[in-house]
Design a protein around this motif. Structure first.
Motif, PDB file in Angstrom:
ATOM      1  N   LEU A  67       0.870  -1.039  -0.011  1.00 16.22           N
ATOM      2  CA  LEU A  67       0.000   0.213  -0.043  1.00 16.22           C
ATOM      3  C   LEU A  67       0.978   1.232   0.000  1.00 16.22           C
ATOM      4  CD1 LEU A  67      -2.988  -0.199   2.568  1.00 16.22           C
ATOM      5  CD2 LEU A  67      -3.046  -0.216   0.064  1.00 16.22           C
ATOM      6  N   GLU A  68       0.302   2.180  -0.607  1.00 16.55           N
ATOM      7  CA  GLU A  68       0.858   3.574  -0.365  1.00 16.55           C
ATOM      8  C   GLU A  68      -0.276   4.444  -0.304  1.00 16.55           C
ATOM      9  OE1 GLU A  68       3.356   6.896  -3.097  1.00 16.55           O
ATOM     10  OE2 GLU A  68       3.263   4.824  -3.841  1.00 16.55           O
ATOM     11  N   ASN A  69       0.056   5.165   1.004  1.00 18.90           N
ATOM     12  CA  ASN A  69      -1.266   5.862   1.344  1.00 18.90           C
ATOM     13  C   ASN A  69      -0.678   7.433   1.403  1.00 18.90           C
ATOM     14  OD1 ASN A  69      -2.827   3.797   1.760  1.00 18.90           O
ATOM     15  ND2 ASN A  69      -2.478   3.603   3.874  1.00 18.90           N
ATOM     16  N   GLU A  70      -1.560   8.440   1.257  1.00 19.92           N
ATOM     17  CA  GLU A  70      -1.440   9.812   1.313  1.00 19.92           C
ATOM     18  C   GLU A  70      -2.575  10.455   1.850  1.00 19.92           C
ATOM     19  OE1 GLU A  70      -1.255  13.239  -2.059  1.00 19.92           O
ATOM     20  OE2 GLU A  70      -0.758  11.404  -2.783  1.00 19.92           O
ATOM     21  N   VAL A  71      -2.436  11.235   2.916  1.00 21.49           N
ATOM     22  CA  VAL A  71      -3.490  11.914   3.587  1.00 21.49           C
ATOM     23  C   VAL A  71      -4.044  12.998   2.534  1.00 21.49           C
ATOM     24  CG1 VAL A  71      -4.101  13.518   5.666  1.00 21.49           C
ATOM     25  CG2 VAL A  71      -2.653  11.471   6.139  1.00 21.49           C
ATOM     26  N   ILE A  72      -5.228  13.243   2.542  1.00 19.96           N
ATOM     27  CA  ILE A  72      -5.874  14.329   1.817  1.00 19.96           C
ATOM     28  C   ILE A  72      -6.244  15.213   2.910  1.00 19.96           C
ATOM     29  CG2 ILE A  72      -8.067  14.964   0.714  1.00 19.96           C
ATOM     30  CD1 ILE A  72      -8.116  11.895  -0.221  1.00 19.96           C
ATOM     31  N   ASP A  73      -6.956  14.953   4.195  1.00 21.74           N
ATOM     32  CA  ASP A  73      -7.542  15.850   5.174  1.00 21.74           C
ATOM     33  C   ASP A  73      -7.709  15.354   6.306  1.00 21.74           C
ATOM     34  OD1 ASP A  73      -9.902  14.933   4.747  1.00 21.74           O
ATOM     35  OD2 ASP A  73     -10.723  16.730   3.720  1.00 21.74           O
ATOM     36  N   VAL A  74      -7.707  16.176   7.369  1.00 18.38           N
ATOM     37  CA  VAL A  74      -7.935  15.981   8.943  1.00 18.38           C
ATOM     38  C   VAL A  74      -9.206  16.880   9.220  1.00 18.38           C
ATOM     39  CG1 VAL A  74      -6.956  15.622  10.990  1.00 18.38           C
ATOM     40  CG2 VAL A  74      -5.524  15.046   9.149  1.00 18.38           C
ATOM     41  N   ILE A  75     -10.073  16.351   9.679  1.00 17.44           N
ATOM     42  CA  ILE A  75     -11.211  17.003  10.232  1.00 17.44           C
ATOM     43  C   ILE A  75     -11.367  16.902  11.624  1.00 17.44           C
ATOM     44  CG2 ILE A  75     -13.673  18.068   9.989  1.00 17.44           C
ATOM     45  CD1 ILE A  75     -13.335  16.459   7.128  1.00 17.44           C
ATOM     46  N   ALA A  76     -10.981  18.030  12.459  1.00 16.21           N
ATOM     47  CA  ALA A  76     -11.074  17.865  13.987  1.00 16.21           C
ATOM     48  C   ALA A  76     -12.714  17.740  14.331  1.00 16.21           C
ATOM     49  CB  ALA A  76     -10.671  19.062  14.751  1.00 16.21           C
ATOM     50  N   GLY A  78     -13.900  18.087  17.762  1.00 21.47           N
ATOM     51  CA  GLY A  78     -13.602  18.338  19.008  1.00 21.47           C
ATOM     52  C   GLY A  78     -12.258  18.125  19.552  1.00 21.47           C
ATOM     53  N   SER A  79     -11.684  17.921  20.555  1.00 20.12           N
ATOM     54  CA  SER A  79     -10.230  17.877  20.867  1.00 20.12           C
ATOM     55  C   SER A  79      -9.781  16.285  21.086  1.00 20.12           C
ATOM     56  CB  SER A  79      -9.945  18.455  22.405  1.00 20.12           C
ATOM     57  OG  SER A  79     -10.830  17.788  23.366  1.00 20.12           O
ATOM     58  N   ASP A  80     -10.682  15.595  20.947  1.00 18.41           N
ATOM     59  CA  ASP A  80     -10.382  14.080  21.074  1.00 18.41           C
ATOM     60  C   ASP A  80     -10.974  13.198  19.744  1.00 18.41           C
ATOM     61  OD1 ASP A  80     -13.038  14.198  21.841  1.00 18.41           O
ATOM     62  OD2 ASP A  80     -12.866  13.060  23.714  1.00 18.41           O
ATOM     63  N   ALA A  81     -11.407  13.826  18.772  1.00 17.76           N
ATOM     64  CA  ALA A  81     -12.030  12.875  17.496  1.00 17.76           C
ATOM     65  C   ALA A  81     -11.795  13.662  16.423  1.00 17.76           C
ATOM     66  CB  ALA A  81     -13.574  12.857  17.814  1.00 17.76           C
ATOM     67  N   ALA A  82     -11.400  12.961  15.367  1.00 23.35           N
ATOM     68  CA  ALA A  82     -10.967  13.431  14.089  1.00 23.35           C
ATOM     69  C   ALA A  82     -11.516  12.540  12.865  1.00 23.35           C
ATOM     70  CB  ALA A  82      -9.685  13.716  13.966  1.00 23.35           C
ATOM     71  N   VAL A  83     -11.834  12.995  11.939  1.00 21.82           N
ATOM     72  CA  VAL A  83     -12.169  12.230  10.636  1.00 21.82           C
ATOM     73  C   VAL A  83     -11.088  12.521   9.805  1.00 21.82           C
ATOM     74  CG1 VAL A  83     -13.524  11.900   8.523  1.00 21.82           C
ATOM     75  CG2 VAL A  83     -14.531  12.498  10.805  1.00 21.82           C
ATOM     76  N   VAL A  84     -10.326  11.513   9.122  1.00 28.29           N
ATOM     77  CA  VAL A  84      -9.136  11.536   8.412  1.00 28.29           C
ATOM     78  C   VAL A  84      -9.534  10.928   6.929  1.00 28.29           C
ATOM     79  CG1 VAL A  84      -6.647  10.926   8.064  1.00 28.29           C
ATOM     80  CG2 VAL A  84      -7.710  11.359  10.191  1.00 28.29           C
ATOM     81  N   HIS A  85      -9.198  11.526   5.899  1.00 28.25           N
ATOM     82  CA  HIS A  85      -9.365  10.936   4.522  1.00 28.25           C
ATOM     83  C   HIS A  85      -8.149  10.874   4.044  1.00 28.25           C
ATOM     84  CE1 HIS A  85     -13.388  13.066   4.858  1.00 28.25           C
ATOM     85  NE2 HIS A  85     -13.509  12.160   4.362  1.00 28.25           N
ATOM     86  N   PHE A  86      -7.932   9.594   3.314  1.00 27.87           N
ATOM     87  CA  PHE A  86      -6.416   9.504   2.630  1.00 27.87           C
ATOM     88  C   PHE A  86      -6.729   8.611   1.434  1.00 27.87           C
ATOM     89  CE2 PHE A  86      -6.650   6.476   6.547  1.00 27.87           C
ATOM     90  CZ  PHE A  86      -6.177   5.318   5.664  1.00 27.87           C
ATOM     91  N   TRP A  87      -6.105   8.745   0.362  1.00 27.07           N
ATOM     92  CA  TRP A  87      -5.972   8.106  -0.743  1.00 27.07           C
ATOM     93  C   TRP A  87      -5.023   6.714  -0.323  1.00 27.07           C
ATOM     94  CZ3 TRP A  87      -9.292   9.485  -4.161  1.00 27.07           C
ATOM     95  CH2 TRP A  87      -9.320  10.985  -4.340  1.00 27.07           C
ATOM     96  N   SER A  88      -5.396   5.768  -0.996  1.00 24.09           N
ATOM     97  CA  SER A  88      -4.643   4.411  -0.854  1.00 24.09           C
ATOM     98  C   SER A  88      -4.517   3.795  -2.208  1.00 24.09           C
ATOM     99  CB  SER A  88      -5.505   3.515   0.085  1.00 24.09           C
ATOM    100  OG  SER A  88      -4.575   2.299   0.545  1.00 24.09           O
ATOM    101  N   ARG A  89      -3.174   3.506  -2.668  1.00 21.88           N
ATOM    102  CA  ARG A  89      -3.104   2.781  -3.753  1.00 21.88           C
ATOM    103  C   ARG A  89      -2.541   1.390  -3.352  1.00 21.88           C
ATOM    104  NH1 ARG A  89      -0.582   5.298  -8.954  1.00 21.88           N
ATOM    105  NH2 ARG A  89      -2.674   5.418  -9.284  1.00 21.88           N
TER     106      ARG A  89
END
Length: 140
Positions: A67-76, A78-89
């Protein structure tokens, strides 16, 4: 396993566990009650089930994959939770019945933090396809 001290570290940690074909490490990235939806829409719940879903394919058709992953964005959230989107090849090797090929996906991961460590609570992996033809689409 390196501990995830920031949510965006999930892409690299997931990639490293996959590329080492170490399902124990992969399972350690998830909360015990996490959910996982693979690129075929198969939903499992719990770190043990996530490992059970991946272990057989890493011993067979994906044993020579990377796999080769690349972060697109991180959406906070609150202070203890986040949504992360990333491409994965996914680079699939000769062990796969279809032979060597590439598959690009978009991953959405929801992570929560406890005592400075981030773990995946939910992850969904979506294959990039042309909606008119169903053919796989590769990112440039």
């Amino acid at each position: 396993m390196s501990e995830m001290t920031r949510p965006e570290m999930v892409a690299g940690a997931f990639q490293a566990a996959w590329n080492a074909h170490d399902m124990t490490v992969l399972g350690g990235l998830f909360h015990e009650d996490a959910t996982f939806v693979n690129r075929f829409g198969h939903l499992v719940r719990g770190a043990d089930e996530i490992v059970a879903l991946h272990a057989p394919i890493h011993q067979t058709i994906y044993r020579d994959s990377t796999l080769e992953n690349e972060v697109i964005d991180v959406i906070a959230v609150g202070s203890d939770a986040a949504v992360v989107h990333f491409w994965s090849r996914l680079t699939i090797g000769a062990e796969h019945p279809a032979g060597p090929h590439l598959v690009d996906t978009l991953i959405q991961a929801v992570l929560t933090c406890n005592e400075g460590l981030w773990l995946i609570k939910a992850l969904e992996n979506v294959t990039l396809t042309d909606p008119r033809t169903g053919k796989l689409v590769l990112r440039k």
